[in-house]
Design a protein around this motif. Sequence first.
Motif, PDB file in Angstrom:
ATOM      1  N   ARG A 472     -10.103   0.954  -0.351  1.00 24.93           N
ATOM      2  CA  ARG A 472     -10.628   0.847  -1.807  1.00 24.93           C
ATOM      3  C   ARG A 472     -10.224   1.012  -3.057  1.00 24.93           C
ATOM      4  NH1 ARG A 472     -15.398  -1.786  -2.604  1.00 24.93           N
ATOM      5  NH2 ARG A 472     -16.345  -0.217  -3.767  1.00 24.93           N
ATOM      6  N   PHE A 473      -9.917   0.821  -3.770  1.00 26.11           N
ATOM      7  CA  PHE A 473      -9.412   1.412  -4.920  1.00 26.11           C
ATOM      8  C   PHE A 473     -10.108   1.248  -6.249  1.00 26.11           C
ATOM      9  CE2 PHE A 473      -5.834   2.015  -8.045  1.00 26.11           C
ATOM     10  CZ  PHE A 473      -5.125   2.933  -7.784  1.00 26.11           C
ATOM     11  N   GLY A 474     -10.602   2.156  -7.067  1.00 24.35           N
ATOM     12  CA  GLY A 474     -11.196   2.189  -8.257  1.00 24.35           C
ATOM     13  C   GLY A 474     -12.651   1.209  -7.752  1.00 24.35           C
ATOM     14  N   ASP A 475     -13.313   0.421  -8.151  1.00 20.33           N
ATOM     15  CA  ASP A 475     -14.855   0.105  -7.496  1.00 20.33           C
ATOM     16  C   ASP A 475     -13.837  -1.106  -6.599  1.00 20.33           C
ATOM     17  OD1 ASP A 475     -14.302  -1.663  -9.354  1.00 20.33           O
ATOM     18  OD2 ASP A 475     -15.967  -1.075 -10.370  1.00 20.33           O
ATOM     19  N   THR A 476     -13.830  -1.150  -5.793  1.00 19.65           N
ATOM     20  CA  THR A 476     -13.060  -2.824  -5.321  1.00 19.65           C
ATOM     21  C   THR A 476     -12.496  -2.903  -4.377  1.00 19.65           C
ATOM     22  OG1 THR A 476     -10.970  -3.412  -6.565  1.00 19.65           O
ATOM     23  CG2 THR A 476     -12.749  -4.390  -7.776  1.00 19.65           C
ATOM     24  N   ASP A 477     -12.804  -3.509  -3.657  1.00 18.51           N
ATOM     25  CA  ASP A 477     -11.813  -3.220  -1.810  1.00 18.51           C
ATOM     26  C   ASP A 477     -10.448  -4.077  -1.870  1.00 18.51           C
ATOM     27  OD1 ASP A 477     -13.627  -2.819  -0.320  1.00 18.51           O
ATOM     28  OD2 ASP A 477     -14.569  -5.465  -0.200  1.00 18.51           O
ATOM     29  N   ALA A 478      -9.432  -3.372  -1.706  1.00 26.00           N
ATOM     30  CA  ALA A 478      -8.330  -3.677  -2.159  1.00 26.00           C
ATOM     31  C   ALA A 478      -7.491  -4.565  -0.574  1.00 26.00           C
ATOM     32  CB  ALA A 478      -7.344  -2.315  -2.062  1.00 26.00           C
ATOM     33  N   PRO A 479      -6.921  -5.253  -1.318  1.00 23.16           N
ATOM     34  CA  PRO A 479      -6.097  -6.981  -0.579  1.00 23.16           C
ATOM     35  C   PRO A 479      -5.403  -6.304   0.503  1.00 23.16           C
ATOM     36  CG  PRO A 479      -5.198  -7.138  -2.984  1.00 23.16           C
ATOM     37  CD  PRO A 479      -6.702  -6.001  -2.914  1.00 23.16           C
ATOM     38  N   VAL A 480      -5.424  -6.829   1.269  1.00 26.79           N
ATOM     39  CA  VAL A 480      -4.313  -6.702   2.126  1.00 26.79           C
ATOM     40  C   VAL A 480      -2.888  -7.982   2.257  1.00 26.79           C
ATOM     41  CG1 VAL A 480      -3.329  -6.404   4.764  1.00 26.79           C
ATOM     42  CG2 VAL A 480      -5.566  -4.894   4.162  1.00 26.79           C
ATOM     43  N   ILE A 481      -1.875  -7.649   2.333  1.00 27.28           N
ATOM     44  CA  ILE A 481      -1.247  -9.295   1.964  1.00 27.28           C
ATOM     45  C   ILE A 481       0.368  -8.429   3.390  1.00 27.28           C
ATOM     46  CG2 ILE A 481      -1.677  -9.793   0.095  1.00 27.28           C
ATOM     47  CD1 ILE A 481       0.860  -8.632  -0.669  1.00 27.28           C
ATOM     48  N   VAL A 482       0.681 -10.169   3.489  1.00 29.55           N
ATOM     49  CA  VAL A 482       2.065  -9.821   4.883  1.00 29.55           C
ATOM     50  C   VAL A 482       3.316 -10.350   4.121  1.00 29.55           C
ATOM     51  CG1 VAL A 482       2.428 -10.566   6.871  1.00 29.55           C
ATOM     52  CG2 VAL A 482       0.534 -10.195   6.922  1.00 29.55           C
ATOM     53  N   GLY A 483       4.493  -9.522   4.390  1.00 28.26           N
ATOM     54  CA  GLY A 483       5.343 -10.264   4.069  1.00 28.26           C
ATOM     55  C   GLY A 483       7.346 -10.048   4.499  1.00 28.26           C
ATOM     56  N   GLU A 484       7.949 -10.193   3.794  1.00 24.13           N
ATOM     57  CA  GLU A 484       9.171  -9.652   4.050  1.00 24.13           C
ATOM     58  C   GLU A 484      10.083  -9.568   3.365  1.00 24.13           C
ATOM     59  OE1 GLU A 484      11.148 -13.275   6.251  1.00 24.13           O
ATOM     60  OE2 GLU A 484       8.886 -13.947   6.661  1.00 24.13           O
ATOM     61  N   ALA A 500      16.979  -6.213   5.914  1.00 28.19           N
ATOM     62  CA  ALA A 500      15.903  -7.146   5.621  1.00 28.19           C
ATOM     63  C   ALA A 500      14.345  -6.213   6.299  1.00 28.19           C
ATOM     64  CB  ALA A 500      16.044  -8.029   6.300  1.00 28.19           C
ATOM     65  N   ILE A 501      13.569  -6.574   5.767  1.00 27.84           N
ATOM     66  CA  ILE A 501      12.510  -5.613   6.072  1.00 27.84           C
ATOM     67  C   ILE A 501      11.630  -6.639   6.442  1.00 27.84           C
ATOM     68  CG2 ILE A 501      12.935  -3.751   5.279  1.00 27.84           C
ATOM     69  CD1 ILE A 501      10.990  -4.001   3.498  1.00 27.84           C
ATOM     70  N   LYS A 502      10.183  -6.232   6.505  1.00 31.13           N
ATOM     71  CA  LYS A 502       9.001  -7.716   6.840  1.00 31.13           C
ATOM     72  C   LYS A 502       7.828  -6.187   7.087  1.00 31.13           C
ATOM     73  CE  LYS A 502       9.843 -10.587   9.806  1.00 31.13           C
ATOM     74  NZ  LYS A 502       9.903 -11.968  10.883  1.00 31.13           N
ATOM     75  N   TYR A 503       6.486  -6.129   5.941  1.00 32.83           N
ATOM     76  CA  TYR A 503       5.392  -5.603   5.943  1.00 32.83           C
ATOM     77  C   TYR A 503       4.276  -6.298   5.930  1.00 32.83           C
ATOM     78  CZ  TYR A 503       5.981  -8.263   1.316  1.00 32.83           C
ATOM     79  OH  TYR A 503       6.246  -8.399   0.641  1.00 32.83           O
ATOM     80  N   ILE A 504       3.366  -5.139   5.429  1.00 36.50           N
ATOM     81  CA  ILE A 504       1.574  -4.935   6.084  1.00 36.50           C
ATOM     82  C   ILE A 504       1.480  -4.267   4.539  1.00 36.50           C
ATOM     83  CG2 ILE A 504      -0.329  -5.427   6.759  1.00 36.50           C
ATOM     84  CD1 ILE A 504       0.865  -5.916   9.339  1.00 36.50           C
ATOM     85  N   ASP A 505       1.536  -4.705   3.261  1.00 36.70           N
ATOM     86  CA  ASP A 505       0.842  -3.664   2.498  1.00 36.70           C
ATOM     87  C   ASP A 505      -0.415  -3.518   1.070  1.00 36.70           C
ATOM     88  OD1 ASP A 505       3.029  -3.270   1.886  1.00 36.70           O
ATOM     89  OD2 ASP A 505       3.649  -4.375   0.180  1.00 36.70           O
ATOM     90  N   VAL A 506      -1.225  -2.896   1.278  1.00 39.65           N
ATOM     91  CA  VAL A 506      -2.593  -2.129   0.874  1.00 39.65           C
ATOM     92  C   VAL A 506      -1.919  -2.521  -0.656  1.00 39.65           C
ATOM     93  CG1 VAL A 506      -4.581  -1.344   0.515  1.00 39.65           C
ATOM     94  CG2 VAL A 506      -3.225  -1.256   3.116  1.00 39.65           C
ATOM     95  N   VAL A 507      -2.744  -3.459  -1.418  1.00 35.21           N
ATOM     96  CA  VAL A 507      -1.906  -4.110  -2.649  1.00 35.21           C
ATOM     97  C   VAL A 507      -3.160  -2.842  -3.454  1.00 35.21           C
ATOM     98  CG1 VAL A 507      -1.326  -5.443  -4.503  1.00 35.21           C
ATOM     99  CG2 VAL A 507      -0.483  -5.544  -1.974  1.00 35.21           C
ATOM    100  N   PHE A 508      -2.937  -1.818  -3.899  1.00 37.10           N
ATOM    101  CA  PHE A 508      -3.983  -0.727  -5.226  1.00 37.10           C
ATOM    102  C   PHE A 508      -3.867  -1.761  -6.338  1.00 37.10           C
ATOM    103  CE2 PHE A 508      -2.525   1.889  -1.821  1.00 37.10           C
ATOM    104  CZ  PHE A 508      -3.857   2.244  -1.389  1.00 37.10           C
ATOM    105  N   TYR A 509      -2.376  -1.850  -7.015  1.00 38.45           N
ATOM    106  CA  TYR A 509      -2.674  -2.546  -8.087  1.00 38.45           C
ATOM    107  C   TYR A 509      -1.396  -3.227  -8.356  1.00 38.45           C
ATOM    108  CZ  TYR A 509      -1.768  -3.402 -13.094  1.00 38.45           C
ATOM    109  OH  TYR A 509      -1.759  -3.877 -14.917  1.00 38.45           O
ATOM    110  N   SER A 510      -0.962  -4.664  -8.985  1.00 44.25           N
ATOM    111  CA  SER A 510      -0.054  -5.361  -9.164  1.00 44.25           C
ATOM    112  C   SER A 510      -0.503  -6.352 -10.471  1.00 44.25           C
ATOM    113  CB  SER A 510       0.511  -5.742  -7.738  1.00 44.25           C
ATOM    114  OG  SER A 510       1.817  -6.542  -8.463  1.00 44.25           O
TER     115      SER A 510
END
Length: 590
Positions: A472-484, A500-510
């Motif tokens: 959670r960030f603020g008053d909303t659920d933070a989305p989770v994304i997969v990328g590289e 090179a990397i791969k990742y799983i991100d919890v995005v608070f703000y973008s």
Amino acid sequence: MLYFKNEQEKKLFFEVMARMDRSYDPDKRALSSWRGENGYHSTLVNQTVHSTRDSLTYAYELLNRDADGDRERSADILRHIVPLQDTNPENKTFGIWSYYIEEPLTQMSPPDWNWADFCGKELLRILLEHSEKLSADLIELLRGALYNACCSIRIRNMHPGYTNISVMGTYVTLVGGDYLGDESLVSYALDRLKALYKYNIGKGSFDEYNSPTYTFTLVEDLACMMKTVTNPDALRMVRELNSLAWKTIAEHYHFKTKQWAGPHARAYTMLQTKSLQLKIQRALDYRINLVDLSEEGVSDYLGISFFSIDYSCPDEFVPYFTHSAGEVSVNKRVTNSEIAVSYMTDNYTIGNFWRSTFWNQRRNMLCYFGDESKPCYCALRLLHDNFDYSSGSVVTAQQKNRAVSVIGFVTDGGDKHCSLDMVKNATIKASDLRLRLEFGGDVDSLNIEKSGGEYIISGGGVKIRAAFPYARFGDTDAPVIVGEESNHAESTGGKAHRSAIKYIDVVFYSGTETDIDFRQLAECAVGLTFEITDGELSGDQPEAMRDGDIVTVTYGNLSASGNVRALPTRELNASFKAEIDGRGYSEIFK
């Protein structure tokens, strides 16, 4: 002095020196290098600079090589760099140098008092080993600068918890005081050695715990002390401290991947370089073969002083490097507030600190797997505009191959550094803020799949299951994304490594740059569950429960709790709990 264990090492030394020769700027009488972004203490970015410390080291190594013109070049460097020291005893910066010729001490942000230790050490080695190659007036110049550096070290009187500087400053003042004939310095250094010996031997670890960079800095300085210290009692303490350092290295050496298992109090890379592996190889007198010395480009990995330290691994620890240890747990209470848990099998490692920050030199959650030729890593990071955010905090419970964490934010911490760039009013400007589970190394072999609310990562001989049951960030659920990313820049202390990397991100703000005031956020926390195995994943399900401002995340018999709001460090840490079978970490790891 040079210490070659074979003819190939000698060849590599000359290749390293040729690289340094190409970096030498005769107009500045110093080594030149490129300084990028995100370093500390200096305000200089993205420009060519001339390092005082590196230039003094080069001057020392020139005298070691002693080819035609080397003595003259070394003298030129010393006559230019040594006078840049602050020689006014009334100044707070007395006895130290700035990082770069281009930036005087008054313009640094802030000056680095460690430069008395680092630069003083180079002057000491020059005087001890090469005085016959210097003119009388140059010797007096160096003696005066060494004395000033020793005075600065004594005035600062660094506590034993700052491990590498505590030991380095003791070496400079003890051996330097003896060289200068200053009994008061020797007496001070002996008392300091006794204090750091009691502090570290007493608890069986160094505060800069399990640091690939600074444990070897310790080994190097202790090796120098073992060559030069004559006091029998002092020499005994130095040898025992050296054994403690090697014990740390040996216990965390992962035989299959040849990596240094986490967690790391301080580190500059995710995957260990050939430089570190060659140091271990040399210390074992080539009883193991980690790096082929004839391989193209090996010298590019080596620092300028690589062959002027004669360190060796005590015999009792050699088996750790020659045979797989199988299943190993290394659990250590490092300080009252920090407990390190590390678990290794033949095929993987996982390590976590109990409570930690996300400073970019800290590896508070780290795994290795794969093999020596294609190692992989997994690390947990918190990124503010793509650089590690020091005001993030994490609490973790780990048992063997599983861990559960709660991640939150403090309102009184730093941005890129824990103390050098403090966040004002708990507010940052950001175009991006995210929590990242990062995978690097042989990422082509890794596959990430989403399965319900979980993420399954397979490859490198292991399976990993990660979940974020609370985000959670603020008053909303933070989305989770997969990328590289194919050209990821890993930047630590101004040094950039691309991979090179791969990742799983919890995005608070973008998005568009905005002000984020953490005090105004109703929630800003993440719960993470994590499991790594070379067999079958467990059937346990991650859960998260909110009770007032406290979130508790459970995974089987593990749980971690913390406040969902951003708080001052003491308050957030007070809310943090990590339990195994209902027992808290402080009770388990006394």
